[in-house]
Design an enzyme around this catalytic site. Structure first.
Site, PDB file in Angstrom:
ATOM      1  N   GLY A 206       0.831  -1.210   0.000  1.00 33.04           N
ATOM      2  CA  GLY A 206       0.000   0.000   0.000  1.00 33.04           C
ATOM      3  C   GLY A 206       0.853   1.242   0.000  1.00 33.04           C
ATOM      4  CG  ASN A 207      -0.273   4.669  -1.602  1.00 35.80           C
ATOM      5  OD1 ASN A 207      -0.993   5.476  -1.041  1.00 35.80           O
ATOM      6  ND2 ASN A 207      -0.648   4.025  -2.706  1.00 35.80           N
TER       7      ASN A 207
END
Ligand code: CTP
Length: 413
Positions: A206-207
């Site tokens: 993810g980020n």
């Protein structure tokens, strides 16, 4: 300021309680006049409690005060919300059967109608003619918002958001008559948050995108009169009211949702942080650590560049689609080879979008923060525009710029 708030008999009457709050919290004295029909939706006790003033809809109450003349005379502003088809017709033909219609005939100050009704009623020739008549006489009639109506159907006919009516009312009092909202009648698709690329049923890449910027843009676009579709990847903030939400998880899902939504959008804003890569293999079962085998190696493959694809689809399409404005975001840092703007300029040309909103990132900047500073670059070559402040303020600046571009250039491909 003395405001008369006329409430028409539509389901949207309940939203007018929030509008009344906005007026009273801004220090205005508000007299609410509900029509007889509207009291079936919201009772007079609500209006009395929220306005702090007595409420009547009859010309025969407190006759000695000559309310049917006095209220309109004294009002600095009359706002009618929801303005139903019936109320617009009565106002257009000068009927005076109740306290509200009497007040409209006696009003000396500006009058604002905020319509809400079923799409077919709004589009009916009779209603169109009534609206034209009222506008011709100097009254302001807002365009209704587009979106979900009372039933399962949707279209133009929703009561504009209370904040939108409030802003329009204040603008009207200041003598601004041309306050048509910059994105009225436009459909805007906004992607927000960060995509998650699964490795197995419990893990993902993810980020750190919080979704705050995309949500702030959705609010600003909604308040500017647009119908807003929010393509929500993972977000740490809830989506705002009054927008359609399509939830997605991965870049591939976002691509599909964005291409579908773009086909009937006037504007697409890609503010989501899209993973450039995804694991080549997604394990059906949880990846186990085993003493007897090597540690796993994750191979990544490229995700499609959605922004670039949106531009290509737009450019290949017919004339109507070519009006569509496509806006990208870029998180940039400068380095020894070039400064932030030089890199951003190159990205704008590479992606081919119409506007590129450039965030200058550092370890403490942008992600999850409430303030922001951006530069808006245009492919048309006009001067870079800077905007800074809260994410809400920056979003307003971006949306205003989009409104300006939509109303001034065509076609874009
Ligand atoms: N974007 C996209 N599809 C991707 C990756 C990004 O549509 N697969 C969009 C983003 O939503 C954003 C813009 O493209 O509007 C950002 O471009 P990107 O190439 O990802 O730039 P950066 O994130 O700044 O990263 P880099 O400089 O490494 O390319």
């Amino acid at each position: 300021m003395r405001i008369v708030l006329g409430v028409g008999g539509g389901i949207a009457a309940y939203k007018v309680a929030s509008l009344l709050r906005l007026f009273t919290e801004a220090g205005h004295h508000v007299t609410v006049i509900p029509t007889e029909a509207s009291t079936r939706f919201v009772g007079t006790a609500t209006w009395e409690a929220l306005s702090g003033n007595p409420v009547s809809n009859s010309v025969f109450d407190d006759v000695h005060q000559v309310n049917h003349v006095r209220l309109g005379h004294e009002a600095d502003l009359v706002v009618v919300a929801p303005a139903t088809a019936d109320l617009l017709a009565k106002a257009a033909t000068g009927q005076a059967g109740d306290l509200l219609t009497n007040t409209l005939l006696m009003a000396h100050g500006p009058v604002l109608f905020a319509p809400a009704m079923h799409t077919e009623m709004w589009q009916h020739a009779a209603t169109r003619a009534n609206v034209e008549t009222l506008r011709g006489r100097g009254a302001a009639v807002l365009e209704p918002a587009t979106g979900r109506l009372t039933g399962a159907d949707s279209g133009p006919g929703r009561l504009p958001e209370p904040q939108v009516i409030f802003d329009a009312a204040m603008a009207l009092v200041q003598g601004q008559t041309d306050f048509q909202l910059p994105l009225a009648g436009r459909t805007v698709t906004i992607s927000a948050g960060g995509t998650r690329e699964p490795l197995d049923p419990v893990r993902f890449l993810g980020n750190r995108s919080s979704g705050k910027q995309g949500v702030a843009l959705a609010v600003a676009a909604r308040n500017a009169g647009a119908t807003v579709r929010l393509l929500a990847a993972h977000m740490e903030v809830p989506p705002p009211a009054g927008v359609e939400v399509v939830s997605v998880e991965t870049a591939l899902q976002l691509r599909e949702a964005a291409l579908a939504a773009a086909s009937d959008s006037d504007v697409v804003i890609m503010s989501a942080a899209v993973a450039d890569f995804r694991p080549a293999v997604v394990s059906d079962t949880k990846i186990k650590k085993r003493d007897d085998s090597a540690d796993p190696v994750i191979t990544l493959v490229r995700n499609p560049d959605i922004l670039h694809e949106l531009v290509e689809v737009r450019n290949a399409a017919g004339d109507e689609a070519r009006q569509r404005l496509i806006v990208g975001f870029a998180a940039e840092t400068g380095d020894s080879h070039g400064d932030v703007l030089a890199y951003a300029e190159a990205k704008l040309q590479r992606k081919g979008c119409d506007l590129l909103v450039v965030n200058h990132v550092g370890s403490d900047k942008v992600f999850g923060q409430d303030t922001n500073s951006v530069v808006i670059l245009a492919r048309s070559g006009s001067e870079p525009q800077e905007a800074s402040g809260t994410k809400a303020e920056v979003s307003e600046a971006i949306i205003n710029r989009i409104g300006f571009e939509l109303n001034s250039v065509s076609p874009r491909a």
